[in-house]
Scaffold this motif. Structure first.
Motif, PDB file in Angstrom:
ATOM      1  N   LEU A   1       0.963  -1.231  -0.041  1.00  0.00           N
ATOM      2  CA  LEU A   1       0.211   0.175  -0.155  1.00  0.00           C
ATOM      3  C   LEU A   1       1.027   1.238  -0.208  1.00  0.00           C
ATOM      4  CD1 LEU A   1      -2.915   1.530   0.546  1.00  0.00           C
ATOM      5  CD2 LEU A   1      -2.162   1.028   2.832  1.00  0.00           C
ATOM      6  N   GLU A   2       0.443   2.226  -0.870  1.00  0.00           N
ATOM      7  CA  GLU A   2       1.113   3.459  -0.954  1.00  0.00           C
ATOM      8  C   GLU A   2       0.189   4.638  -0.638  1.00  0.00           C
ATOM      9  OE1 GLU A   2       4.699   5.965  -3.077  1.00  0.00           O
ATOM     10  OE2 GLU A   2       3.964   3.778  -3.884  1.00  0.00           O
ATOM     11  N   VAL A   3       0.422   5.536   0.129  1.00  0.00           N
ATOM     12  CA  VAL A   3      -0.702   6.662   0.541  1.00  0.00           C
ATOM     13  C   VAL A   3       0.235   8.158   0.374  1.00  0.00           C
ATOM     14  CG1 VAL A   3      -2.250   8.007   1.870  1.00  0.00           C
ATOM     15  CG2 VAL A   3      -2.244   5.286   1.841  1.00  0.00           C
ATOM     16  N   LYS A   4       0.054   8.948  -0.580  1.00  0.00           N
ATOM     17  CA  LYS A   4       0.963  10.088  -0.764  1.00  0.00           C
ATOM     18  C   LYS A   4       0.125  11.217   0.290  1.00  0.00           C
ATOM     19  CE  LYS A   4       2.116   9.108  -5.501  1.00  0.00           C
ATOM     20  NZ  LYS A   4       2.031   9.489  -6.857  1.00  0.00           N
ATOM     21  N   HIS A   5       1.012  12.181   0.648  1.00  0.00           N
ATOM     22  CA  HIS A   5       0.921  13.008   1.554  1.00  0.00           C
ATOM     23  C   HIS A   5      -0.601  13.999   0.771  1.00  0.00           C
ATOM     24  CE1 HIS A   5       1.116  16.658   4.083  1.00  0.00           C
ATOM     25  NE2 HIS A   5       1.028  17.304   3.035  1.00  0.00           N
ATOM     26  N   GLY A   6      -1.438  14.217   1.709  1.00  0.00           N
ATOM     27  CA  GLY A   6      -2.770  14.947   1.062  1.00  0.00           C
ATOM     28  C   GLY A   6      -3.876  13.970   0.625  1.00  0.00           C
ATOM     29  N   GLU A   7      -3.647  12.748   0.477  1.00  0.00           N
ATOM     30  CA  GLU A   7      -4.511  11.810  -0.211  1.00  0.00           C
ATOM     31  C   GLU A   7      -5.677  11.655   0.907  1.00  0.00           C
ATOM     32  OE1 GLU A   7      -3.909   8.851  -3.430  1.00  0.00           O
ATOM     33  OE2 GLU A   7      -2.380   8.482  -1.736  1.00  0.00           O
ATOM     34  N   PHE A   8      -6.601  11.224   0.442  1.00  0.00           N
ATOM     35  CA  PHE A   8      -7.984  10.619   1.207  1.00  0.00           C
ATOM     36  C   PHE A   8      -7.964   9.214   0.829  1.00  0.00           C
ATOM     37  CE2 PHE A   8     -12.346  12.182   3.465  1.00  0.00           C
ATOM     38  CZ  PHE A   8     -12.167  10.844   4.005  1.00  0.00           C
ATOM     39  N   VAL A   9      -7.876   8.198   1.549  1.00  0.00           N
ATOM     40  CA  VAL A   9      -8.126   6.888   1.223  1.00  0.00           C
ATOM     41  C   VAL A   9      -9.036   6.074   2.129  1.00  0.00           C
ATOM     42  CG1 VAL A   9      -6.907   4.539   0.877  1.00  0.00           C
ATOM     43  CG2 VAL A   9      -5.612   6.811   0.249  1.00  0.00           C
ATOM     44  N   ALA A  10     -10.157   5.472   1.419  1.00  0.00           N
ATOM     45  CA  ALA A  10     -11.021   4.553   2.256  1.00  0.00           C
ATOM     46  C   ALA A  10     -10.827   3.102   2.060  1.00  0.00           C
ATOM     47  CB  ALA A  10     -12.396   4.924   1.803  1.00  0.00           C
ATOM     48  N   ILE A  11     -10.809   2.460   3.476  1.00  0.00           N
ATOM     49  CA  ILE A  11     -10.512   1.060   3.110  1.00  0.00           C
ATOM     50  C   ILE A  11     -11.866   0.411   3.401  1.00  0.00           C
ATOM     51  CG2 ILE A  11      -9.153  -0.916   3.965  1.00  0.00           C
ATOM     52  CD1 ILE A  11      -7.162   1.172   4.912  1.00  0.00           C
ATOM     53  N   MET A  12     -12.275  -0.570   2.416  1.00  0.00           N
ATOM     54  CA  MET A  12     -13.464  -1.217   2.864  1.00  0.00           C
ATOM     55  C   MET A  12     -13.308  -2.910   2.671  1.00  0.00           C
ATOM     56  SD  MET A  12     -16.324   0.986   0.465  1.00  0.00           S
ATOM     57  CE  MET A  12     -17.600   0.407   1.567  1.00  0.00           C
ATOM     58  N   GLY A  13     -14.366  -3.513   3.242  1.00  0.00           N
ATOM     59  CA  GLY A  13     -14.162  -4.909   3.160  1.00  0.00           C
ATOM     60  C   GLY A  13     -14.923  -5.556   4.029  1.00  0.00           C
ATOM     61  N   PRO A  14     -15.238  -6.937   4.203  1.00  0.00           N
ATOM     62  CA  PRO A  14     -16.266  -7.524   5.033  1.00  0.00           C
ATOM     63  C   PRO A  14     -15.631  -7.586   6.331  1.00  0.00           C
ATOM     64  CG  PRO A  14     -15.122  -9.112   3.587  1.00  0.00           C
ATOM     65  CD  PRO A  14     -14.946  -7.645   2.984  1.00  0.00           C
ATOM     66  N   SER A  15     -16.301  -7.797   7.499  1.00  0.00           N
ATOM     67  CA  SER A  15     -15.925  -7.912   8.653  1.00  0.00           C
ATOM     68  C   SER A  15     -14.784  -9.113   8.881  1.00  0.00           C
ATOM     69  CB  SER A  15     -16.846  -8.215   9.871  1.00  0.00           C
ATOM     70  OG  SER A  15     -17.968  -7.171   9.859  1.00  0.00           O
ATOM     71  N   GLY A  16     -13.689  -8.890   9.507  1.00  0.00           N
ATOM     72  CA  GLY A  16     -12.501  -9.931   9.486  1.00  0.00           C
ATOM     73  C   GLY A  16     -11.670  -9.918   8.384  1.00  0.00           C
ATOM     74  N   CYS A  17     -11.685  -8.989   7.816  1.00  0.00           N
ATOM     75  CA  CYS A  17     -11.002  -8.883   6.346  1.00  0.00           C
ATOM     76  C   CYS A  17      -9.633  -8.438   6.749  1.00  0.00           C
ATOM     77  CB  CYS A  17     -11.318  -8.501   5.102  1.00  0.00           C
ATOM     78  SG  CYS A  17     -11.539  -6.480   5.177  1.00  0.00           S
ATOM     79  N   GLY A  18      -9.441  -7.659   7.786  1.00  0.00           N
ATOM     80  CA  GLY A  18      -8.010  -7.392   8.131  1.00  0.00           C
ATOM     81  C   GLY A  18      -7.925  -5.585   8.499  1.00  0.00           C
ATOM     82  N   LYS A  19      -9.137  -5.076   8.061  1.00  0.00           N
ATOM     83  CA  LYS A  19      -9.037  -3.562   7.886  1.00  0.00           C
ATOM     84  C   LYS A  19      -8.668  -2.774   9.234  1.00  0.00           C
ATOM     85  CE  LYS A  19     -13.669  -3.147   7.363  1.00  0.00           C
ATOM     86  NZ  LYS A  19     -14.107  -4.351   7.549  1.00  0.00           N
ATOM     87  N   SER A  20      -9.177  -3.259  10.508  1.00  0.00           N
ATOM     88  CA  SER A  20      -8.660  -2.512  11.347  1.00  0.00           C
ATOM     89  C   SER A  20      -7.200  -2.956  12.146  1.00  0.00           C
ATOM     90  CB  SER A  20      -9.678  -3.120  12.527  1.00  0.00           C
ATOM     91  OG  SER A  20     -11.039  -2.313  12.564  1.00  0.00           O
ATOM     92  N   THR A  21      -6.823  -4.199  11.591  1.00  0.00           N
ATOM     93  CA  THR A  21      -5.376  -4.605  11.878  1.00  0.00           C
ATOM     94  C   THR A  21      -4.561  -3.668  11.038  1.00  0.00           C
ATOM     95  OG1 THR A  21      -6.220  -6.883  12.275  1.00  0.00           O
ATOM     96  CG2 THR A  21      -3.906  -6.700  11.751  1.00  0.00           C
ATOM     97  N   LEU A  22      -5.024  -3.363   9.713  1.00  0.00           N
ATOM     98  CA  LEU A  22      -3.981  -2.580   8.882  1.00  0.00           C
ATOM     99  C   LEU A  22      -3.987  -1.368   9.624  1.00  0.00           C
ATOM    100  CD1 LEU A  22      -2.461  -2.096   6.580  1.00  0.00           C
ATOM    101  CD2 LEU A  22      -4.578  -1.780   5.321  1.00  0.00           C
ATOM    102  N   LEU A  23      -5.271  -0.814  10.048  1.00  0.00           N
ATOM    103  CA  LEU A  23      -5.210   0.661  10.754  1.00  0.00           C
ATOM    104  C   LEU A  23      -4.321   0.921  11.717  1.00  0.00           C
ATOM    105  CD1 LEU A  23      -6.714   3.057   9.140  1.00  0.00           C
ATOM    106  CD2 LEU A  23      -8.208   2.936  11.109  1.00  0.00           C
ATOM    107  N   ASN A  24      -4.586  -0.260  12.635  1.00  0.00           N
ATOM    108  CA  ASN A  24      -3.684  -0.363  14.030  1.00  0.00           C
ATOM    109  C   ASN A  24      -2.018  -0.287  13.596  1.00  0.00           C
ATOM    110  OD1 ASN A  24      -5.689  -0.390  15.585  1.00  0.00           O
ATOM    111  ND2 ASN A  24      -5.855  -2.660  15.723  1.00  0.00           N
ATOM    112  N   ILE A  25      -1.613  -0.898  12.551  1.00  0.00           N
ATOM    113  CA  ILE A  25      -0.186  -0.949  12.316  1.00  0.00           C
ATOM    114  C   ILE A  25       0.169   0.210  11.679  1.00  0.00           C
ATOM    115  CG2 ILE A  25       1.498  -1.923  10.724  1.00  0.00           C
ATOM    116  CD1 ILE A  25       0.243  -4.711  10.999  1.00  0.00           C
ATOM    117  N   LEU A  26      -0.684   0.929  10.774  1.00  0.00           N
ATOM    118  CA  LEU A  26      -0.600   2.204  10.070  1.00  0.00           C
ATOM    119  C   LEU A  26      -0.439   3.439  11.250  1.00  0.00           C
ATOM    120  CD1 LEU A  26      -2.549   2.198   6.769  1.00  0.00           C
ATOM    121  CD2 LEU A  26      -0.016   1.586   7.261  1.00  0.00           C
ATOM    122  N   GLY A  27      -1.308   2.840  12.204  1.00  0.00           N
ATOM    123  CA  GLY A  27      -1.104   3.970  13.299  1.00  0.00           C
ATOM    124  C   GLY A  27      -0.255   3.948  14.294  1.00  0.00           C
TER     125      GLY A  27
END
Length: 225
Positions: free
Chosen positions: A26-52
């Motif tokens: 994954l690559e997110v540039k400065h000033g971007e707005f990125v939405a992450i979607m997917g079913p429950s249990g797909c890893g969304k919150s896990t990814l956010l915890n690592i990015l945070g």
């Protein structure tokens, strides 16, 4: 600003091993707005915890502002998090015993900013979030929409480079949800990078890109604007 290479997260217990993220690039540039979607249990919150910087990956690489941070120790993660990242959660995560003003002021106390400077920053952001008239109230005295505006004020009062939002409208009705999304869009228009986990297709439409996760993989990536 954000870059991951072959990012892996594995949760282990005595009997079970679960791969929550499987070679995510994954690559997110400065000033971007990125939405992450997917079913429950797909890893969304896990990814956010690592990015945070709330958690470390099990494998792969994670770069924040060109600095490889995936193996940071807890103190290093905490320092970078305090100085660079703001969080907005579905459950607001406000402290009931603190007033609106005190909740928003809290991140500035952690940064040891002077009292006079704290006052200027808190008052300015409360005005911007249209919640200044509630500064002396406590979270339980506010509506859900007002609580989320306080939470956003707290997230941005330090002027972070990145905001991570986890289902920011999940506990709100449609009108309050739209207001919160408008606030996030305004912050992004001012240059703040935002990564948002959401189940709402309408909320995701506000983003520049929509990333779909499934079973720990990025399966699609669509540009919106």
């Amino acid at each position: 600003m954000i870059k991951t290479k072959e990012l892996i997260k594995i949760f282990r217990t005595d009997e079970v091993e679960t791969t929550a993220l499987n070679r995510v690039n994954l690559e997110v540039k400065h000033g971007e707005f990125v939405a992450i979607m997917g079913p429950s249990g797909c890893g969304k919150s896990t990814l956010l915890n690592i990015l945070g910087l709330l958690d470390n990956p099990s494998g792969g690489e994670f770069y924040f502002n060109d600095e490889e941070v995936s193996r940071y120790k807890e103190r290093q993660r905490t320092n970078m998090r305090k100085n660079n990242i703001g969080f907005v959660f579905q459950s607001f995560n406000l402290i009931d015993e603190l007033s609106v003003y005190e909740n928003v002021e809290l991140p500035l106390l952690y940064l040891k900013i002077s009292a006079s400077e704290r006052k200027k920053k808190v008052e300015k952001v409360l005005e911007r979030m249209k919640i200044a008239h509630r500064r002396k109230h406590f979270p339980q005295q506010l509506s859900g929409g007002q609580q989320q505006r306080v939470a956003i004020a707290r997230a941005v009062v330090t002027r972070p480079k990145l905001i991570l939002a986890d289902e920011p409208t999940g506990n709100l009705d449609s009108a309050n949800g739209e207001e919160v999304m408008n606030l996030l869009t305004q912050l992004n228009n001012d240059g703040t990078t935002i990564i948002m986990v959401t189940h709402s297709a309408a909320d995701a439409e506000k983003a520049h890109r929509i990333i779909q996760l499934f079973d720990g993989h990025i399966v699609t990536e669509n540009k919106r604007r």
